[in-house]
Design an enzyme around this catalytic site. Structure first.
Site, PDB file in Angstrom:
ATOM      1  N   LYS A 287       0.849  -1.184   0.000  1.00 15.89           N
ATOM      2  CA  LYS A 287       0.000   0.000   0.000  1.00 15.89           C
ATOM      3  C   LYS A 287       0.894   1.247   0.000  1.00 15.89           C
ATOM      4  CE  LYS A 287      -4.460   0.928   2.014  1.00 15.89           C
ATOM      5  NZ  LYS A 287      -5.577   0.489   2.809  1.00 15.89           N
ATOM      6  N   GLU A 372     -19.777  -5.286   9.864  1.00 15.70           N
ATOM      7  CA  GLU A 372     -20.723  -4.493  10.642  1.00 15.70           C
ATOM      8  C   GLU A 372     -21.800  -5.361  11.282  1.00 15.70           C
ATOM      9  OE1 GLU A 372     -19.648  -3.733   7.571  1.00 15.70           O
ATOM     10  OE2 GLU A 372     -18.667  -1.786   7.799  1.00 15.70           O
ATOM     11  N   ARG A 400     -25.659  -2.048   6.694  1.00 18.09           N
ATOM     12  CA  ARG A 400     -25.409  -3.480   6.600  1.00 18.09           C
ATOM     13  C   ARG A 400     -26.034  -4.270   7.760  1.00 18.09           C
ATOM     14  NH1 ARG A 400     -20.568  -5.014   3.482  1.00 18.09           N
ATOM     15  NH2 ARG A 400     -21.325  -4.264   1.484  1.00 18.09           N
TER      16      ARG A 400
HETATM   17  C1  TPP Z   1     -19.195  -2.035   4.389  1.00 18.09           C
HETATM   18  C2  TPP Z   1     -18.013  -1.118   4.456  1.00 18.09           C
HETATM   19  N1  TPP Z   1     -17.441  -0.884   5.650  1.00 18.09           N
HETATM   20  C3  TPP Z   1     -16.365  -0.062   5.736  1.00 18.09           C
HETATM   21  C4  TPP Z   1     -15.856   0.528   4.613  1.00 18.09           C
HETATM   22  C5  TPP Z   1     -14.701   1.517   4.733  1.00 18.09           C
HETATM   23  N2  TPP Z   1     -13.507   1.035   4.025  1.00 18.09           N
HETATM   24  C6  TPP Z   1     -13.201   1.482   2.796  1.00 18.09           C
HETATM   25  S1  TPP Z   1     -11.837   0.775   2.197  1.00 18.09           S
HETATM   26  C7  TPP Z   1     -11.611  -0.109   3.596  1.00 18.09           C
HETATM   27  C8  TPP Z   1     -10.431  -1.016   3.709  1.00 18.09           C
HETATM   28  C9  TPP Z   1     -10.387  -1.946   2.586  1.00 18.09           C
HETATM   29  O1  TPP Z   1      -9.247  -2.735   2.671  1.00 18.09           O
HETATM   30  P1  TPP Z   1      -8.831  -3.587   1.418  1.00 18.09           P
HETATM   31  O2  TPP Z   1     -10.022  -4.189   0.815  1.00 18.09           O
HETATM   32  O3  TPP Z   1      -7.757  -4.503   1.847  1.00 18.09           O
HETATM   33  O4  TPP Z   1      -8.288  -2.522   0.396  1.00 18.09           O
HETATM   34  P2  TPP Z   1      -6.951  -1.654   0.445  1.00 18.09           P
HETATM   35  O5  TPP Z   1      -7.385  -0.258   0.731  1.00 18.09           O
HETATM   36  O6  TPP Z   1      -6.052  -2.217   1.491  1.00 18.09           O
HETATM   37  O7  TPP Z   1      -6.380  -1.769  -0.902  1.00 18.09           O
HETATM   38  C10 TPP Z   1     -12.615   0.141   4.518  1.00 18.09           C
HETATM   39  C11 TPP Z   1     -12.697  -0.447   5.850  1.00 18.09           C
HETATM   40  C12 TPP Z   1     -16.496   0.263   3.389  1.00 18.09           C
HETATM   41  N3  TPP Z   1     -16.101   0.823   2.254  1.00 18.09           N
HETATM   42  N4  TPP Z   1     -17.550  -0.564   3.341  1.00 18.09           N
END
Ligand code: TPP
Length: 632
Positions: A287, A372, A400
């Protein structure tokens, strides 16, 4: 090489087809140009920098191997789609990323034929991909379907439901797992541990270590040999056949693949393209790759506000503390004297302001991942056992867990406190992230108390009071900094359902939450127009103040309500129902709030203006109403 580096490649890429003729060196150069473009743009617009820098090669390799839009790529969450946007004909609009009237920071069907499915919330891509695969086969069509999902998003329950189904149906589809060990914060959970075990790359050591521990756990005499053999067999399988977990679920595993090596990625995707069933490619990425401040601090650069490229420091520092911070601080303070208080986040420790609580109380803090539903259900288990859980989740993501709130918390009247951060307009993240619906989706549930502070100081008192109520409580508060009002150190108790009259007047304007300040400004503007409005800070949407509101409504010729939530079923509806119940039919009535529509991304203030929720537009709308009703 020299000539190539002088001539920029990115401006020549108008569609993924333009990638096909590029050499390996040119693709490398393109990756560097894309990184520079993303850093430069996001430093001005803000956005998901670290996630996007991590998937530049992965995205190029996908578009190099597959033929979008015929082949269909679905981006889970979608926050990592900037490279995809840049090479699918949107370069000229890229400087308007996340701006009002500009490009969305997520996939958007209206923007491009290459965006085939809208996302924004996590863990949806696998289910959608399976749906697409079934549809493709039923229509006897032939193309590839690729779901790109992060390891963070793989912590969400919906992703497991999809894997379960994919493993049963064994449809031809490709899952690209973008593994970077991070959600927003470091990723959590047993599957995450398993994935990191797969990339740990020390099989021999592991065999030895684990063999020792297996042997240690076997009593000297008595344990049948067959059990020892099974344990060792299991151990060897796990070590020498990586991804056995997926394989046994019916999904072919390929990896781990170096996620910044275009060669390795292209080779892996070529292999996957020919595979007749579901296949998961485990790509290891970093990242923030290519921008040192984001590599060092991927958490801060997950979703960054505009920053100085040289230092990585934010350009506009917020002067007033944010609501999230005030909330987190209040819970941390209260938890010092009440050891039964626990806090739960669904992968948003910092975003919800719970970092302070987490530092002080690691054993009472739970990051459950992007889960969630589980967070709420888990809180119900804690609450029914006499503990005092606070669940902090953004308004939009708590959608959710609607059934858990109903079934597991409200029906049993359990004292779970929900902190609904980012309630109301959230600005640049756009339609998937607006905190519009929580009042409407919670208001009709039994036993729950709904409250919203008029300012950040009141939030502190609401957090304190919520712990005393002994019922489910949801406190909604907006994104960003408060109004800068003095924050009192001592907590004050707010009795359930007690509104506050802020300003007397002839007619009535009742505001909920952060719109209270706007209401005062509107009333003050209208004084010069011979319109006198009393302003009430409702504090509660449920129960409403059944004394103050009806009393004042009876004296008024017109009642206005103001909220930053969807009007249908929202706070205004609640006031109207109360007046109906008490048979107060005289005053004219008008609700102001969010429409049940999709509106563009942009700065919160711009969206308020667009929706007519800024003081000036509201004052005008109210004046027009007076004129129309002949009240002037
Ligand atoms: C249902 C939901 N909960 C929380 C989020 C907030 N959120 C956006 S990106 C993320 C992390 C995602 O991690 P990953 O899929 O590993 O992607 P990365 O950013 O590490 O590439 C979160 C918690 C969301 N988008 N949707």
């Amino acid at each position: 090489m020299m000539t190539m580096s002088l001539k920029k490649i990115l401006p020549t890429i108008n569609s993924p087809q333009d990638l096909k003729g590029l050499s390996a060196a040119e693709l490398d150069q393109l990756s560097a140009e894309i990184r520079a473009k993303i850093i430069e743009t996001v430093s001005k617009t803000g956005g998901h920098l670290a996630s996007n820098l991590g998937v530049v090669e992965l995205t190029l390799a996908l578009h190099y191997v597959f033929n979008s839009p015929k082949d269909k790529i679905i981006w889970d969450v979608g926050h990592q789609c900037y490279t995809h946007k840049l090479i699918t004909g949107r370069q000229k609009d890229f400087s308007r990323l996340r701006q009002f009237g500009g490009l969305l920071g997520y996939p958007c069907l209206e923007e491009s034929e290459h965006d085939i499915y809208n996302t924004g919330h996590a863990s949806t891509a696998l289910s959608a991909a399976l749906g697409l695969a079934i549809a493709r086969d039923r229509k006897k069509e032939d193309y590839n379907i690729i779901a790109v999902v992060g390891d963070g998003s793989l912590t969400g329950g919906a992703a497991y439901e999809a894997i379960n189904h994919i493993g049963e149906l064994r449809e031809r589809l490709i899952i690209v797992l973008n593994y970077n060990e991070m959600s927003i914060s470091p990723n959590v959970g047993a599957l995450s541990r398993y994935l990191s075990y797969l990339v740990s790359g020390q099989p021999y050591l592991r065999v030895k270590d684990q063999a020792k521990s297996v042997l240690r756990s076997i009593p000297k005499i008595g344990r049948p040999l067959i059990q020892i053999a099974r344990a060792l067999e299991d151990l060897i399988k796990k070590t020498f056949f990586p991804g056995i977990f997926f394989k046994e679920l019916g999904i072919r595993y390929l990896g781990p693949i170096h996620g910044h090596s275009l060669n390795s990625l292209i080779e892996a995707f070529e292999n996957a393209r020919r595979y007749p069933g579901p296949i998961l490619i485990h790509c290891v990425t970093q990242k923030g790759k290519g921008y040192r401040p984001a590599q060092i601090n991927p958490k801060r650069f997950h979703s960054a506000s505009p920053f100085d490229i040289t230092t990585g420091q934010p350009i506009n520092k917020e002067n007033n503390p944010s609501y999230s911070r005030i909330f987190g601080q209040a819970v941390a303070e209260l938890a010092r004297s009440d050891k039964d208080i626990l806090a739960i986040t669904a992968a948003m420790t910092d975003g919800t302001g719970l970092n302070k609580f987490a530092e002080e109380n690691p054993d009472r803090f739970f990051d459950v991942g992007i889960a969630e539903q589980h967070a709420v259900n888990f809180a119900a288990g804690l609450a029914i056992s006499g503990l005092k859980p606070v669940v902090a989740i953004y308004s939009t993501f708590l959608q959710r867990a609607y059934d858990q709130i109903f079934h597991d918390v409200c029906l049993m009247d359990l004292p779970v406190i929900f902190a609904l951060d980012r309630a109301g307009i959230v600005g640049e993240d756009g339609p998937t992230h607006q905190g519009a619906n929580d009042i409407a989706y919670l208001r009709h549930l039994p036993n729950i108390i709904l409250m919203a502070p008029g300012d950040e100081n009141e939030l502190r008192h609401m957090v304190y009071s919520a712990f005393q109520y002994g019922h489910p409580v949801a406190i909604r508060f907006p994104k960003g900094s408060g109004f800068g009002v003095p924050v009192q150190k001592d907590f004050q108790f707010i009795p359930v359902g007690q509104a506050e009259l802020l300003k007397p007047g002839q007619d009535l304007l009742i505001a909920y939450g952060n719109m209270t300040q706007t209401a005062l400004q509107v009333a003050s503007r209208l004084e010069t127009e011979r319109i006198s409005l009393a302003v009430v800070n409702a504090r509660f949407a449920k129960p409403l103040d059944e004394k103050l509101i009806p009393e004042m409504a009876k004296k008024s010729r017109v009642v206005f309500t103001l909220e930053e939530g969807v009007v249908e079923g929202g706070f205004g509806s609640a006031v109207r129902e109360l007046l109906d119940r008490q048979e107060i039919y005289n005053p004219a009535f008008r609700s102001f709030g969010l429409p049940a529509k999709i509106y563009p991304p942009g700065k919160t203030e711009e969206i308020r203006q667009f929706l007519g929720l800024d003081p000036e537009s509201l004052a005008k709308a109210i004046k027009d109403f007076y004129q129309k009703e002949n009240l002037l």
